[in-house]
Motif scaffolding. Structure first.
Motif, PDB file in Angstrom:
ATOM      1  N   UNK A 166      54.253  38.880 -34.255  1.00 29.18           N
ATOM      2  CA  UNK A 166      54.457  37.457 -33.530  1.00 29.18           C
ATOM      3  C   UNK A 166      52.949  38.563 -32.278  1.00 29.18           C
ATOM      4  N   UNK A 167      54.341  38.868 -30.926  1.00 30.13           N
ATOM      5  CA  UNK A 167      52.941  39.392 -30.224  1.00 30.13           C
ATOM      6  C   UNK A 167      53.848  40.460 -29.765  1.00 30.13           C
ATOM      7  N   UNK A 168      54.348  41.415 -30.557  1.00 33.20           N
ATOM      8  CA  UNK A 168      54.872  42.944 -30.887  1.00 33.20           C
ATOM      9  C   UNK A 168      54.134  43.403 -32.096  1.00 33.20           C
ATOM     10  N   UNK A 169      54.152  44.640 -32.025  1.00 36.48           N
ATOM     11  CA  UNK A 169      53.240  45.370 -32.366  1.00 36.48           C
ATOM     12  C   UNK A 169      54.896  46.685 -32.611  1.00 36.48           C
ATOM     13  N   UNK A 170      55.321  46.605 -33.457  1.00 35.51           N
ATOM     14  CA  UNK A 170      56.744  47.367 -33.174  1.00 35.51           C
ATOM     15  C   UNK A 170      56.913  48.633 -34.853  1.00 35.51           C
ATOM     16  N   UNK A 171      57.731  49.939 -34.502  1.00 35.42           N
ATOM     17  CA  UNK A 171      57.574  50.143 -35.651  1.00 35.42           C
ATOM     18  C   UNK A 171      58.374  51.695 -35.181  1.00 35.42           C
ATOM     19  N   UNK A 174      44.372  47.021 -33.007  1.00 38.33           N
ATOM     20  CA  UNK A 174      44.575  48.439 -31.990  1.00 38.33           C
ATOM     21  C   UNK A 174      45.573  49.523 -32.031  1.00 38.33           C
ATOM     22  N   UNK A 175      47.244  48.751 -32.146  1.00 34.40           N
ATOM     23  CA  UNK A 175      48.176  49.185 -31.734  1.00 34.40           C
ATOM     24  C   UNK A 175      49.020  49.444 -32.996  1.00 34.40           C
ATOM     25  N   UNK A 176      48.546  49.472 -33.681  1.00 34.05           N
ATOM     26  CA  UNK A 176      49.524  49.763 -35.582  1.00 34.05           C
ATOM     27  C   UNK A 176      49.890  51.021 -35.301  1.00 34.05           C
ATOM     28  N   UNK A 177      48.091  51.698 -35.391  1.00 37.86           N
ATOM     29  CA  UNK A 177      48.235  53.140 -35.719  1.00 37.86           C
ATOM     30  C   UNK A 177      49.169  54.466 -34.523  1.00 37.86           C
TER      31      UNK A 177
END
Ligand code: KG4
Ligand code: ZN
Length: 386
Positions: free
Chosen positions: A13-18, A56-59
């Motif tokens: 959804x609207x959070x990129x998380x690892x 944009x955020x995943x890496x």
């Protein structure tokens, strides 16, 4: 058994998380990049913007989760990623990256249902506290922006299965919080704001009619419930679109539109409004309205969930998902659960809302049973939990 370190990736959804989680029982790192600022001007999640922000955020997010856990791409044992449910374009960003990592590193790839992730957030934190005993039957209420679902959760050695015994017929509870906040000019996301404002109003000021569920459920067969409702398998469905309409009518009947517009404008000028900013822009009537709204939602959720717990003779209750972060909801479930001698477990607040630690935790039983995903699996926006 040797420890397994699983890198989890979440982008539904609207959070990129690892996150990196050890053996489904210890969070080693947990990084969440919220897209809050991107979607806020629109009063809700814009799917195209969500995909772009995930790209944009995943890496950097995955890199940070590895750095904070003292792990490297090579040292983790498997890559787990959310397959669904969620926004197709958003899911695809996480899935494509997870596949690329798994392929390049020759590591197993594990596909996880987001809802199963929310349930395993509770299990993960209980194990982390040293609580390894779990009494069955377990009932889990997953209550978030997209779901208000009740599942009976069963464990057979390392394999978990779920039976849906109730869901919302229209809006999810979190969606109702978000829509009500939007129509009162309080911004997005609505849950956290209404949560904080609700200690400043009178919960008895506005009465809402109880949700009526009269028509048969046409969507039920797609919901993985397996059996039709009958005396042995009663269903406990929810409905939250009526209360949203009731609030809209209330706003019109009390000529609140101009005040709502003024509040919307004033709050949009503030980058990150604080509680005082909200309070300064809310009159008593608005505070009473949101407080009464939250009380109605919380009582409905707790009432139906506890009725389901009685009907299915439940030994343990989980309440999880973004709305489980709500203060009044936690207190109500704890109080009402205690009256019936029913233990209620929640994730901590950071693990209630979307995160990747829960995805890595849900992947661990699949890692043990070698339930790996093929390289050609794809996003499933409407994925059912069974
Ligand atoms: O689980 P989540 O992060 O994402 C989904 O899977 O949907 O849940 C997000 C939802 C939003 O609707 C948000 O308004 C709601 O959870 N939420 C809350 C609170 N914190 C987040 N609702 C009520 N009270 C809160 N404190
Ligand atoms: Zn979620």
């Amino acid at each position: 058994m040797l420890d397994a370190y699983i890198l989890g990736i979440e982008s539904s959804c609207d959070e990129t998380a690892a996150a990196v989680v050890r053996s489904g029982e210890q969070v080693i790192s947990n990084v969440v990049a919220s897209q809050f600022a991107t979607h806020q001007p629109y009063g809700g999640v814009v799917p195209e913007l969500a995909s772009r922000e995930h790209l944009r955020a995943i890496v950097p997010v995955v890199r940070q989760a590895l750095v904070e856990s003292n792990h490297t791409y090579e040292s983790v044992d498997a890559i787990a990623v959310t397959q669904g449910p969620g926004l197709a374009g958003a899911l695809l960003v996480g899935i494509s990256y997870a596949k690329a990592l798994a392929f390049a590193l020759e590591k197993p790839l594990i596909a996880v249902n987001h809802l199963e992730g929310h349930i395993h957030a509770v299990l993960l934190e209980e194990r982390q506290k040293g609580n390894h005993e779990l009494e069955f039957p377990v009932l889990a209420l997953v209550v978030s922006g997209g779901h208000t679902h009740l599942y009976l959760a069963t464990q057979n050695q390392n394999s978990w299965t779920y039976e849906n015994i109730g869901h919302t017929r229209d809006d999810a509870a979190g969606e109702a919080f978000d829509k009500v906040a939007k129509l009162l000019g309080l911004g997005y996301p609505g849950g956290p704001v209404i949560d904080r404002l609700s200690t400043h109003g009178d919960a008895k000021a506005v009465k809402f009619p109880a949700a009526q569920i009269k028509h048969p459920d046409r969507r039920g067969r797609n919901d993985g419930r397996g059996v039709d409702a009958d005396d042995a398998h009663p269903r406990f469905d929810f409905s939250y679109s009526g209360i949203k309409t009731a609030i809209l009518r209330y706003v019109e009947a009390h000529n609140m539109r101009d005040a709502v517009e003024a509040r919307r404008r004033a709050l949009s000028q503030i980058v990150k409004p604080k509680l005082e900013d909200y309070l300064q822009n809310c009159d008593k009537r608005t505070l009473d309205l949101v407080t009464s709204f939250q009380r109605a939602i919380v009582e409905d959720l707790a009432g139906k969930t506890l009725a389901a717990a009685r009907a299915y003779d439940i030994a343990t209750l989980f309440v999880t998902g973004g709305v489980a972060a709500n203060q009044e909801l936690r207190q109500t479930f704890e109080r009402e659960g205690a009256k019936e001698g029913l233990p209620v477990f929640f994730p901590s607040r950071p693990l209630s809302t979307d995160n990747a630690a829960m995805i890595a935790a849900a992947a661990y039983p699949k890692f043990l049973t070698k339930d790996f995903a093929p390289m050609d699996f794809s996003a499933e926006a409407g994925m059912v939990l069974r």
